[in-house]
Design a protein around this motif. Structure first.
Motif, PDB file in Angstrom:
ATOM      1  N   ASN A  99       0.816  -1.203   0.000  1.00 55.23           N
ATOM      2  CA  ASN A  99       0.000   0.000   0.000  1.00 55.23           C
ATOM      3  C   ASN A  99       0.861   1.269   0.000  1.00 55.23           C
TER       4      ASN A  99
ATOM      5  N   SER B  35       0.558   4.167  -2.792  1.00 58.82           N
ATOM      6  CA  SER B  35       0.355   5.583  -2.468  1.00 58.82           C
ATOM      7  C   SER B  35       1.371   6.473  -3.161  1.00 58.82           C
TER       8      SER B  35
ATOM      9  N   THR C 248      -4.507   3.709  -4.251  1.00 56.04           N
ATOM     10  CA  THR C 248      -5.478   2.774  -3.688  1.00 56.04           C
ATOM     11  C   THR C 248      -4.839   1.954  -2.568  1.00 56.04           C
ATOM     12  N   SER C 249      -5.652   1.130  -1.940  1.00 51.68           N
ATOM     13  CA  SER C 249      -5.180   0.169  -0.933  1.00 51.68           C
ATOM     14  C   SER C 249      -5.543  -1.231  -1.408  1.00 51.68           C
TER      15      SER C 249
ATOM     16  N   PHE D 115      -8.503  -3.643  -5.088  1.00 53.29           N
ATOM     17  CA  PHE D 115      -7.917  -2.364  -4.691  1.00 53.29           C
ATOM     18  C   PHE D 115      -9.046  -1.384  -4.383  1.00 53.29           C
TER      19      PHE D 115
ATOM     20  N   ARG E 194     -10.350   2.644  -2.852  1.00 52.88           N
ATOM     21  CA  ARG E 194     -10.025   4.040  -2.546  1.00 52.88           C
ATOM     22  C   ARG E 194     -11.313   4.792  -2.206  1.00 52.88           C
TER      23      ARG E 194
ATOM     24  N   TYR F  85      -4.726   3.198   5.479  1.00 53.54           N
ATOM     25  CA  TYR F  85      -5.127   2.421   4.311  1.00 53.54           C
ATOM     26  C   TYR F  85      -6.479   1.741   4.563  1.00 53.54           C
TER      27      TYR F  85
ATOM     28  N   GLU G 217      -8.957  -1.088   4.962  1.00 53.73           N
ATOM     29  CA  GLU G 217      -8.905  -2.496   5.342  1.00 53.73           C
ATOM     30  C   GLU G 217     -10.206  -3.210   4.997  1.00 53.73           C
TER      31      GLU G 217
END
Length: 299
Positions: free
Chosen positions: A10, A14, A74-75, A91, A93, A156, A158
């Motif tokens: 992550n 970023s 995104t995470s 992913f 966001r 981020y 979860e």
């Protein structure tokens, strides 16, 4: 808690910056979108139960090289959503518009889906192990839908709870008869297939075959995660947001319906997608998507 390996990924996401490689967008006969490139790359072998982190890292490197615009900022969710989709990466966001909270979810298949020539299989499948293969395409799904809450851990995403679609009304097309009443949609969540409900929503939004010729092949509006969702055929978050801002209120129809100007903006966006019906290498039908710049249509 987000595992350490995902936090490392992550952090890279970023900091990711770049432009997508040129590619053509298609939807295959199974209604799955993908982007096809002029060059090939090798997808690593991975476990069918849960991909190894080494394979995940390698595949994200592929995504970062070819479609960074889809995943930048995104995470990577630590668990697939839904959990049965073990061969996909998800992913996420958060997105805010008019004090309403949405989430962008980009998912992609990192395992073999079939159709490769013998020489394109670099490592054959073994028990509980997907093969390594050479390909020129990345399958993906991109969607935005409203959420009730988003669980943030160490900056981020979860997890999230979607805003469940509980029905509402959609404004009818202006040229429909004056005594035609908008249809109210009740919850129909006892079925896994929402295609009939999605078809009704398209009708209420005035989405005709002239505006959207793909019909059920790829529905631009539907039910995902039990929420009313907008789906996209561009693997680029910045381009999606540029278009989404013009008609995001479709995702919150309420009892008053969607404003006619918003519906018209959505129609213009959909009309910017032109399609050509073609055959794939294996002889199956596929649809090539041609894009017109949506911003120029709205000016």
């Amino acid at each position: 808690m987000i595992p350490k390996e995902f936090l490392q990924i992550n952090k890279k996401l970023s900091d990711l910056d770049g432009k997508n490689k040129d590619g053509e967008i298609y939807v295959d006969n199974l209604h799955s979108p993908y982007i096809q490139f002029t060059e090939t790359f090798t997808v690593p072998s991975s476990s069918l139960n849960r991909p190894e982190m080494s394979a995940v890292h390698q595949f994200i490197e592929i995504l970062s090289h070819y479609i960074p615009e889809a995943i930048e900022g995104t995470s990577l969710l630590p668990e697939p959503r839904p959990k049965k989709e073990t061969g996909k990466l998800f992913f996420a966001r958060p997105i805010m518009f008019a004090n309403k909270q949405f989430i962008y979810i980009f998912s992609t298949d990192m395992q073999y889906l079939g159709g490769a020539l013998p020489n394109e299989i670099k490592k054959p499948a073994q028990q509980n192990q997907a093969p390594s293969f050479e390909t020129d395409r990345i399958y993906f799904n991109a969607k935005i839908f409203p959420v009730e809450s988003i669980l943030i851990n160490s900056d981020y995403v979860e997890d999230f709870n979607s805003h469940r679609f509980r029905g509402g009304v959609f404004r009818m097309e202006a040229d429909r008869s004056a005594d035609s009443k908008p249809q109210r949609f009740a919850e129909i969540f006892d079925e896994l297939d929402f295609s009939d409900l999605e078809a009704k929503i398209r009708v209420e939004l005035g989405i005709t075959s002239e505006i959207w010729p793909m019909g059920r092949v790829f529905s631009p509006v539907g039910i995902d995660y039990l929420a009313l969702s907008l789906r996209f055929l561009k693997p680029s978050l910045s381009k999606i947001i540029r278009e989404f801002r013009s008609y995001y209120s479709i995702l919150d129809p309420g009892q008053e319906g969607v404003d006619e100007k918003v519906v018209n903006a959505f129609h213009k966006y959909l009309f910017a997608h032109e399609t050509t019906r073609l055959s794939s290498r294996s002889g199956n039908v596929r649809w090539k998507i041609h894009f017109t710049d949506f911003v120029s249509l709205t000016e």
